[in-house]
Motif scaffolding. Structure first.
Motif, PDB file in Angstrom:
ATOM      1  N   PHE A 175       0.839  -1.198   0.000  1.00 12.26           N
ATOM      2  CA  PHE A 175       0.000   0.000   0.000  1.00 12.26           C
ATOM      3  C   PHE A 175       0.873   1.248   0.000  1.00 12.26           C
ATOM      4  O   PHE A 175       1.958   1.277   0.602  1.00 12.26           O
ATOM      5  N   VAL A 176       0.387   2.284  -0.666  1.00 12.94           N
ATOM      6  CA  VAL A 176       0.952   3.620  -0.548  1.00 12.94           C
ATOM      7  C   VAL A 176      -0.008   4.457   0.276  1.00 12.94           C
ATOM      8  O   VAL A 176      -1.236   4.410   0.083  1.00 12.94           O
ATOM      9  N   TYR A 177       0.537   5.207   1.214  1.00 15.21           N
ATOM     10  CA  TYR A 177      -0.260   6.115   2.042  1.00 15.21           C
ATOM     11  C   TYR A 177       0.008   7.529   1.564  1.00 15.21           C
ATOM     12  O   TYR A 177       1.148   7.995   1.564  1.00 15.21           O
ATOM     13  N   ALA A 178      -1.053   8.190   1.116  1.00 13.50           N
ATOM     14  CA  ALA A 178      -0.942   9.553   0.596  1.00 13.50           C
ATOM     15  C   ALA A 178      -1.580  10.505   1.598  1.00 13.50           C
ATOM     16  O   ALA A 178      -2.801  10.479   1.815  1.00 13.50           O
ATOM     17  N   PHE A 179      -0.758  11.331   2.210  1.00 13.68           N
ATOM     18  CA  PHE A 179      -1.232  12.271   3.226  1.00 13.68           C
ATOM     19  C   PHE A 179      -1.559  13.607   2.572  1.00 13.68           C
ATOM     20  O   PHE A 179      -0.698  14.233   1.950  1.00 13.68           O
ATOM     21  N   LEU A 180      -2.809  14.023   2.717  1.00 13.99           N
ATOM     22  CA  LEU A 180      -3.256  15.314   2.218  1.00 13.99           C
ATOM     23  C   LEU A 180      -2.926  16.351   3.278  1.00 13.99           C
ATOM     24  O   LEU A 180      -3.575  16.431   4.317  1.00 13.99           O
ATOM     25  N   MET A 181      -1.893  17.142   3.041  1.00 11.14           N
ATOM     26  CA  MET A 181      -1.381  18.032   4.075  1.00 11.14           C
ATOM     27  C   MET A 181      -2.379  19.121   4.458  1.00 11.14           C
ATOM     28  O   MET A 181      -2.382  19.600   5.598  1.00 11.14           O
ATOM     29  N   LYS A 182      -3.225  19.514   3.518  1.00  7.94           N
ATOM     30  CA  LYS A 182      -4.328  20.432   3.810  1.00  7.94           C
ATOM     31  C   LYS A 182      -5.560  19.895   3.097  1.00  7.94           C
ATOM     32  O   LYS A 182      -5.632  19.895   1.869  1.00  7.94           O
ATOM     33  N   TYR A 183      -6.523  19.421   3.859  1.00  8.60           N
ATOM     34  CA  TYR A 183      -7.666  18.748   3.246  1.00  8.60           C
ATOM     35  C   TYR A 183      -8.555  19.748   2.505  1.00  8.60           C
ATOM     36  O   TYR A 183      -8.946  20.781   3.065  1.00  8.60           O
ATOM     37  N   PRO A 184      -8.888  19.458   1.244  1.00  7.49           N
ATOM     38  CA  PRO A 184      -9.756  20.357   0.475  1.00  7.49           C
ATOM     39  C   PRO A 184     -11.217  20.215   0.912  1.00  7.49           C
ATOM     40  O   PRO A 184     -11.735  19.091   0.980  1.00  7.49           O
ATOM     41  N   PRO A 185     -11.896  21.301   1.206  1.00 12.54           N
ATOM     42  CA  PRO A 185     -13.295  21.211   1.687  1.00 12.54           C
ATOM     43  C   PRO A 185     -14.236  20.513   0.718  1.00 12.54           C
ATOM     44  O   PRO A 185     -15.204  19.870   1.142  1.00 12.54           O
ATOM     45  N   ASN A 186     -13.960  20.596  -0.584  1.00 15.06           N
ATOM     46  CA  ASN A 186     -14.857  19.953  -1.554  1.00 15.06           C
ATOM     47  C   ASN A 186     -14.547  18.474  -1.762  1.00 15.06           C
ATOM     48  O   ASN A 186     -15.224  17.795  -2.530  1.00 15.06           O
ATOM     49  N   GLY A 187     -13.500  17.954  -1.097  1.00 20.48           N
ATOM     50  CA  GLY A 187     -13.180  16.535  -1.195  1.00 20.48           C
ATOM     51  C   GLY A 187     -12.560  16.123  -2.514  1.00 20.48           C
ATOM     52  O   GLY A 187     -12.443  14.917  -2.796  1.00 20.48           O
ATOM     53  N   LYS A 188     -12.141  17.076  -3.347  1.00 14.90           N
ATOM     54  CA  LYS A 188     -11.535  16.755  -4.640  1.00 14.90           C
ATOM     55  C   LYS A 188     -10.018  16.776  -4.525  1.00 14.90           C
ATOM     56  O   LYS A 188      -9.440  17.767  -4.076  1.00 14.90           O
ATOM     57  N   ILE A 189      -9.391  15.682  -4.940  1.00 19.40           N
ATOM     58  CA  ILE A 189      -7.933  15.559  -4.860  1.00 19.40           C
ATOM     59  C   ILE A 189      -7.404  15.081  -6.205  1.00 19.40           C
ATOM     60  O   ILE A 189      -8.003  14.185  -6.834  1.00 19.40           O
ATOM     61  N   ALA A 190      -6.298  15.647  -6.637  1.00 17.11           N
ATOM     62  CA  ALA A 190      -5.622  15.182  -7.849  1.00 17.11           C
ATOM     63  C   ALA A 190      -4.189  14.815  -7.473  1.00 17.11           C
ATOM     64  O   ALA A 190      -3.418  15.668  -7.023  1.00 17.11           O
ATOM     65  N   ILE A 191      -3.861  13.517  -7.649  1.00 16.83           N
ATOM     66  CA  ILE A 191      -2.504  13.059  -7.357  1.00 16.83           C
ATOM     67  C   ILE A 191      -1.792  12.834  -8.686  1.00 16.83           C
ATOM     68  O   ILE A 191      -2.074  11.869  -9.409  1.00 16.83           O
ATOM     69  N   LYS A 192      -0.876  13.720  -9.000  1.00 20.44           N
ATOM     70  CA  LYS A 192      -0.225  13.678 -10.307  1.00 20.44           C
ATOM     71  C   LYS A 192       0.638  12.434 -10.491  1.00 20.44           C
ATOM     72  O   LYS A 192       0.715  11.893 -11.599  1.00 20.44           O
ATOM     73  N   TYR A 193       1.269  11.996  -9.435  1.00 21.04           N
ATOM     74  CA  TYR A 193       2.187  10.867  -9.582  1.00 21.04           C
ATOM     75  C   TYR A 193       1.466   9.596 -10.029  1.00 21.04           C
ATOM     76  O   TYR A 193       2.043   8.753 -10.718  1.00 21.04           O
ATOM     77  N   PHE A 194       0.200   9.457  -9.656  1.00 25.27           N
ATOM     78  CA  PHE A 194      -0.555   8.251 -10.000  1.00 25.27           C
ATOM     79  C   PHE A 194      -1.447   8.462 -11.219  1.00 25.27           C
ATOM     80  O   PHE A 194      -2.511   7.860 -11.343  1.00 25.27           O
ATOM     81  N   LYS A 195      -0.986   9.313 -12.120  1.00 22.07           N
ATOM     82  CA  LYS A 195      -1.688   9.475 -13.383  1.00 22.07           C
ATOM     83  C   LYS A 195      -1.661   8.166 -14.160  1.00 22.07           C
ATOM     84  O   LYS A 195      -0.937   7.218 -13.820  1.00 22.07           O
TER      85      LYS A 195
END
Length: 492
Positions: free
Chosen positions: A415-435
């Motif tokens: 497993f990879v654990y991806a920590f969102l250092m500042k959580y976005p209020p709308n719950g939308k996240i884009a992780i470029k490395y896992f494109k």
């Protein structure tokens, strides 16, 4: 045992091997598994300097430096330094509320895996009972062997005792008092203050200037041997001034003795050092109040404090926000480090409400997110986003302002654990490395990501991957002022 007895013992242990006092030999050392897995330790600066509780734990030096705020404060509060010197604080350092078991339980609840009390600070007062000096907590002040009590409490709670030693600086630490009449110059107290080296205006960062006398180095070495013989600390941490080249042969000698002695007990000793005091690979590099700006494949550590202004207790400590410390912890672990977080108890041995609150909030966060911290290793990249701390020490003057694009990675068990250092209020996240078509260092092929969950939250989550990023939408009521962790399954 006498100083000479300890010095002879050191030579005997080195002769028995397996390590000798050369860098070539010492660089064969490897860190033990427990330390690789442990990501949070607790540093404890508790000593006589907690009595004046002013300025910082360097009060003992600056109270003798004319023109300093500590010098002026001391004369206004306690009188002139010839009438009331640093030694006169010792009877006031009673530690009547010190409870080793309560301390260790508090630190364990915070999620720490090891604790590190300061065994002796620059002031020369030992926090343990010693045969080499009468100026110790077993005979004065609390009249208790603080380190022995903490060792037992650690054993009872399954925690690991480690120790720091800051005596290296003692040979010049009180030299501000050489310029005028005060107790530093009184022969009655030479056993405490020693014969101070002159030149208060030296550049103490110059590794070639102002080398310590051999007598000081031998005394330093003997005291370390006494500590190892009495307590077998799993780590020996050294503060910065051992980087002076005058210490070099004594550092190698201590390392060979310590590693050999621990091996005789079936243990692996660890040494923490700063700057270039030890050859890379022979011990663990420590960054004071700072971090690295990228992954170091060699295990490393950051020592920092809950307060910005002081390691020891003062009446006006400027405490950090727990969220800032949690983000620091994540960033450090993502780069193959671990955090040694300091608290400074009061002179009576009680721990402040501010320290307790910080520890409680870190502990609560780790109970939910700890599987992405403890026992993990660094990933192929430490993270992504526009915010990254500059490498080096003394960079924690103000918190970093992380953005919603800042992410840090760790990995373990597929497993990879991806920590969102500042959580976005709308719950939308884009992780470029896992494109889509993620480049992989080893496999050369794309990842087949089947599952993404949020630690601590039972909420709906959808994701898709395109040529730019893995796009994630988290539903439900996820609201957090602290980092949120995504658990990404990358191996079926």
């Amino acid at each position: 045992m006498t100083k000479n007895d300890y010095l002879k013992l050191i030579d005997k242990v080195i002769a028995a091997g397996p390590y000798d006092d050369t860098w070539e030999s010492l660089c064969r050392w490897e860190a033990p598994e427990w330390y690789k897995d442990a990501k949070l330790g607790i540093f404890i600066h508790w000593g006589v300097y907690a009595v004046p509780a002013y300025g910082s734990e360097w009060y003992s030096r600056y109270m003798y430096v004319k023109g300093s705020k500590e010098y002026e404060h001391h004369q206004k509060t306690y009188g002139t330094q010839d009438k009331f010197g640093y030694k006169d604080f010792i009877p006031m350092f009673k530690g009547e509320k010190f409870d080793a078991a309560e301390w260790v339980k508090l630190f364990k609840e915070a999620g720490a895996k090891y604790i590190m009390p300061v065994s002796e600070h620059h002031d020369g007062f030992q926090m343990y009972e010693s045969e080499l000096s009468e100026w110790n907590a077993g005979k004065m002040g609390p009249c208790r062997d603080v380190i022995s009590e903490l060792k037992k409490a650690c054993e009872d709670e399954g925690m690991t005792l480690t120790l720091s030693n800051h005596r290296a600086e003692h040979c010049w630490f009180f030299n501000g008092g050489l310029d005028y009449e005060c107790d530093v110059n009184d022969p009655l107290y030479e056993s405490f203050y020693d014969k101070q080296q002159a030149k208060i205006d030296i550049d103490i960062m110059d590794i070639y200037a102002f080398p310590p006398p051999a007598s000081h180095c031998e005394d330093w070495l003997a005291r370390l041997c006494e500590i190892v013989e009495k307590y077998r600390p799993a780590i020996m941490y050294f503060d910065w001034w051992i980087h002076n080249t005058g210490f070099a042969p004594y550092l190698r000698k201590f390392a060979a003795y310590y590693y050999n002695r621990m091996a005789q007990s079936g243990l692996t000793g660890i040494i923490n050092y700063k700057f270039r005091a030890f050859a890379p690979g022979s011990a663990v590099f420590d960054v004071e109040r700072g971090q690295l700006n990228g992954i170091n494949p060699r295990i490393w550590q950051t020592c920092t404090a809950a307060a910005r202004n002081s390691w020891g207790y003062t009446e006006n400590n400027d405490f950090k926000d727990p969220a800032e410390l949690i983000r620091d912890l994540i960033d450090i672990v993502s780069k193959n480090g671990r955090m040694l977080l300091n608290v400074g108890p009061r002179a009576d041995g009680s721990i402040t409400d501010e320290d307790r609150d910080i520890l409680a909030k870190i502990g609560a966060w780790l109970k939910i997110n700890g599987e992405g911290i403890n026992g993990t290793s660094f990933f192929e990249v430490f993270g992504e986003g526009s915010t990254n701390i500059g490498g080096g020490s003394m960079t924690d003057g103000k918190p970093l302002e992380y953005t919603e694009n800042d992410i840090r990675f760790t990995q373990r068990g597929g497993f990879v654990y991806a920590f969102l250092m500042k959580y976005p209020p709308n719950g939308k996240i884009a992780i470029k490395y896992f494109k889509k078509h993620t480049p992989q260092y080893h496999s050369g092929g794309d990842l087949d990501i089947k599952e993404v969950t949020v630690l601590g939250y039972d909420v709906p989550l959808t994701f898709s991957r395109d040529d730019d990023a893995m796009n994630i939408q988290i539903g439900g009521a996820v609201k957090s002022d602290y980092p949120v962790c995504l658990k990404i399954k990358i191996y079926p």
